[in-house]
Motif scaffolding. Structure first.
Motif, mmCIF file in Angstrom:
data_model
loop_
_atom_site.group_PDB
_atom_site.id
_atom_site.type_symbol
_atom_site.label_atom_id
_atom_site.label_comp_id
_atom_site.label_asym_id
_atom_site.label_seq_id
_atom_site.Cartn_x
_atom_site.Cartn_y
_atom_site.Cartn_z
ATOM 1 N N GLU B 42 0.820 -1.213 0.000
ATOM 2 C CA GLU B 42 0.000 0.000 0.000
ATOM 3 C C GLU B 42 0.855 1.264 0.000
ATOM 4 O OE1 GLU B 42 -3.492 0.647 2.269
ATOM 5 O OE2 GLU B 42 -3.803 -1.501 2.603
ATOM 6 N N SER B 43 1.997 1.193 0.709
ATOM 7 C CA SER B 43 2.912 2.337 0.702
ATOM 8 C C SER B 43 3.395 2.614 -0.708
ATOM 9 C CB SER B 43 4.116 2.063 1.609
ATOM 10 O OG SER B 43 3.874 2.501 2.914
ATOM 11 N N VAL B 44 3.764 1.526 -1.401
ATOM 12 C CA VAL B 44 4.250 1.692 -2.775
ATOM 13 C C VAL B 44 3.148 2.304 -3.630
ATOM 14 C CG1 VAL B 44 5.107 0.499 -4.805
ATOM 15 C CG2 VAL B 44 5.858 -0.223 -2.541
ATOM 16 N N LEU B 45 1.936 1.746 -3.530
ATOM 17 C CA LEU B 45 0.821 2.280 -4.311
ATOM 18 C C LEU B 45 0.545 3.731 -3.915
ATOM 19 C CD1 LEU B 45 -1.660 -0.746 -4.292
ATOM 20 C CD2 LEU B 45 -0.131 0.007 -6.121
ATOM 21 N N GLY B 46 0.590 3.992 -2.594
ATOM 22 C CA GLY B 46 0.281 5.327 -2.093
ATOM 23 C C GLY B 46 1.237 6.386 -2.610
ATOM 24 N N SER B 47 2.439 5.956 -2.973
ATOM 25 C CA SER B 47 3.415 6.945 -3.434
ATOM 26 C C SER B 47 3.079 7.451 -4.834
ATOM 27 C CB SER B 47 4.818 6.338 -3.402
ATOM 28 O OG SER B 47 4.914 5.268 -4.304
#
Lengths: 296, 302
Positions: B42-47
């Motif tokens: 999710e962090s990767v997507l959120g970036s």
């Protein structure tokens, strides 16, 4: 053997020498001991300084020719004031509760997982194990934003489950328990199996009693870690009644004016339980540190 | 695939054993996936998403990366973190090595365990408490340090409030906190070295310093490397000490990467920007760890 006879006091210097030479050697023999002890005192000093400051009244700590020892030993006014200014007792209780639950929960799930990894063969076992160890490479701060959003969606901000959520199982615990259970002789487990014990029964009655030292280690270390944690509580806690002790400590500081007589008293209150636990259980903590070090 | 099916519908004793093993590790696996793997994805997507006030996210591709990675403030925080790291890590490791060698050699030192405990004690103190104790020692007016300096005629320094001194001052706190951890590891490693090695060295006529150089240090090599890497990781993630004392000040002089990440996410609620920083931290530490593995493969065998 030369190491056992290390000349702490220079007595090993057996060759006849001039008085000056011998004095020099005695001095050299003492030098490491003096350095080690001196270093220990320097390292210890900040803790000592915290303790004595917590016993001084505000005007006392601002006296200009600085005075090391307090006027009145056992002056507990600062401690009383800490509890009056903030619900510090509540902070201590919150921390104790959160740290106990996280330690116990880690204990149970790490021991179960450790047993599974150590004594069973199943497809994907090594992949799963290395995936878990790989989590050590993920800094908590890298996942904190999504975790915060989840907790927000679940309505768990500012709640005990929210504070506990990321702390219920520890990677280090799984690793430690696997190492400990691996050396339990499989014969005992097989014997229990032949006697018709269930798998959980074997775990509880055979494996758990044999790895008690490792369980104690994990319990103590995980308790210490959770007690000392700041980052996640800072993110998830809003109300004073949910603060843990690290947050409570920070609430005594202020960028412009710091009342050190109160800060140090609060710090003593936050540190003392852990310090006592550490001193009593030093053997286990050292073990855990060495294990966690070996894991890399 | 078939072996998985047989786990669900075990036919033989071995199948049931396999299923039992999987069930034992299952809770931990599910938990770690939920708390680490899914949020990491999710962090990767959120970036790649910008959060507009009001809660709507908008896909912006790599724009947040270019924004963060061209931001002077961000690189200043990286520079601060690396500076802190370069000041703290070598000092911690060298001092811990000296303390451990001393404690180990002085096997007959009176109260040896008490001296050793003094080195270990700060390890049990929270980083917040450690930082606050030191802030008091560093106090420009009433602090102990300036009092000591005044005794030898040096004017009072501003320490944590000074643009130039704030990073070295925090580095001292780091060293103080971590010294005990490293000393414990070194001491344990030293105690694990078989005495025969030293006997052999003695028979060959090695002096004590030669034994140190040719026996002890090479044998300690894996631990030294490992401690260096652990310290690197620890210091890269530095937050508590800075948050409790300077909050990144004065004027950003002690702003570290995690401090900036925290502010960006939870003070300014720029979650996308914070995710980019989170990925940056993750990738940096991943590289450090991979380097460590390469190193270890080469050096552990002796």
């Amino acid at each position: 053997m030369s190491r056992a006879a290390a000349p702490v006091d220079g007595r090993l210097a057996q060759r006849p020498a001039s008085a000056r030479g011998r004095a020099g050697r005695v001095l050299l023999g003492w030098l490491p001991a003096v350095l080690v002890a001196g270093g220990a005192l320097v390292v210890f000093f900040p803790l000592f300084w915290m303790a004595v400051t917590s016993l001084k009244a505000a005007p006392e700590i601002q006296r200009v020719p600085l005075q090391v020892l307090p006027d009145r030993w056992l002056n507990l006014d600062n401690y009383r004031e800490v509890f009056q200014r903030q619900p510090f007792g509540r902070f201590l209780l919150n921390s104790a509760l959160v740290a106990s639950i996280s330690a116990l929960s880690s204990l149970v799930f790490s021991a179960l997982a450790g047993y599974g990894f150590a004594k069973f063969r199943f497809p994907g076992r090594d992949v799963f194990f290395f995936a878990i160890i790989g989590i050590l490479m993920v800094p908590f701060q890298s996942v904190v934003v999504p975790l915060y959003l989840w907790m927000n969606r679940l309505g768990l901000l500012d709640s005990y489950p929210g504070i506990l959520a990321p702390d219920l199982v520890s990677v280090f615990g799984v690793f430690l328990m696997r190492q400990a259970i691996e050396v339990v002789p499989s014969d005992y487990i097989d014997a229990a199996r032949i006697d018709g014990s269930s798998e959980l029964g074997i775990f509880w009655r055979v494996v758990v009693p044999m790895v008690k030292p490792a369980l104690a280690t994990l319990l103590i270390v995980k308790f210490m870690w959770t007690w000392n944690e700041l980052f996640w509580p800072l993110v998830i806690v809003n109300s004073p009644s949910m603060k843990v002790v690290t947050l409570g400590l920070i609430s005594f500081t202020n960028m412009y004016f710091i009342e050190y007589h109160l800060v140090t008293a609060a710090a003593v209150l936050s540190v003392l339980p852990i310090l006592a636990l550490f001193l009593v259980c030093q053997k286990w903590v050292v073990r855990a540190v060495v294990m966690s070090g070996l894991k890399g | 695939m078939r072996q998985w099916a047989r786990l669900l519908w075990p036919r033989t004793y071995m199948d049931r054993q396999r299923r039992a093993g999987l069930l034992f590790v299952f809770p931990a696996l599910v938990y770690f996936s939920l708390v680490f793997l899914v949020p990491l994805v999710e962090s990767v997507l959120g970036s790649f998403y910008r959060t507009v006030p009001g809660g709507v996210s908008q896909f912006v591709g790599l724009r947040l990366y270019t924004k963060v990675l061209t931001d002077g403030t961000f690189w200043q925080s990286v520079r601060n973190t690396v500076t802190l790291l370069l000041m703290s890590v070598p000092a911690t490791v060298l001092l811990a090595l000296a303390a451990a060698l001393g404690l180990h050699r002085l096997a007959r030192l009176r109260w040896r365990n008490a001296w050793a405990a003094m080195y270990f004690l700060p390890f049990s103190v929270s980083l917040v408490a450690a930082a606050l104790i030191w802030q008091w020692i560093y106090d420009p007016v009433y602090g102990f340090l300036n009092h000591l300096l005044s005794l030898i005629g040096i004017p009072p320094q501003k320490w944590l409030q000074s643009f130039d001194q704030v990073l070295p001052s925090i580095a001292v706190v780091n060293v103080w906190v971590r010294l005990g951890f490293d000393t414990m590891i070194f001491l344990a490693a030293l105690q694990a070295i078989p005495a025969e090695y030293y006997e052999a060295a003695g028979i060959d006529g090695a002096s004590r310093s030669q034994a140190l150089r040719h026996v002890t240090l090479p044998l300690l090599n894996p631990q030294i490397l490992m401690v260096c890497i652990l310290e690197l990781i620890f210091n890269f993630k530095i937050f508590d000490q800075v948050y409790a004392t300077t909050q990144g000040g004065p004027a950003g002089a002690s702003q570290t990467v995690i401090m900036l990440l925290y502010d960006t996410a939870f003070k300014y609620f720029r979650l996308g920007d914070a995710s980019v920083m989170a990925i940056f931290v993750f990738v940096s530490l991943l590289l450090v760890t991979l380097l460590q593995w390469r190193f270890f493969r080469k050096t552990v065998e002796y």
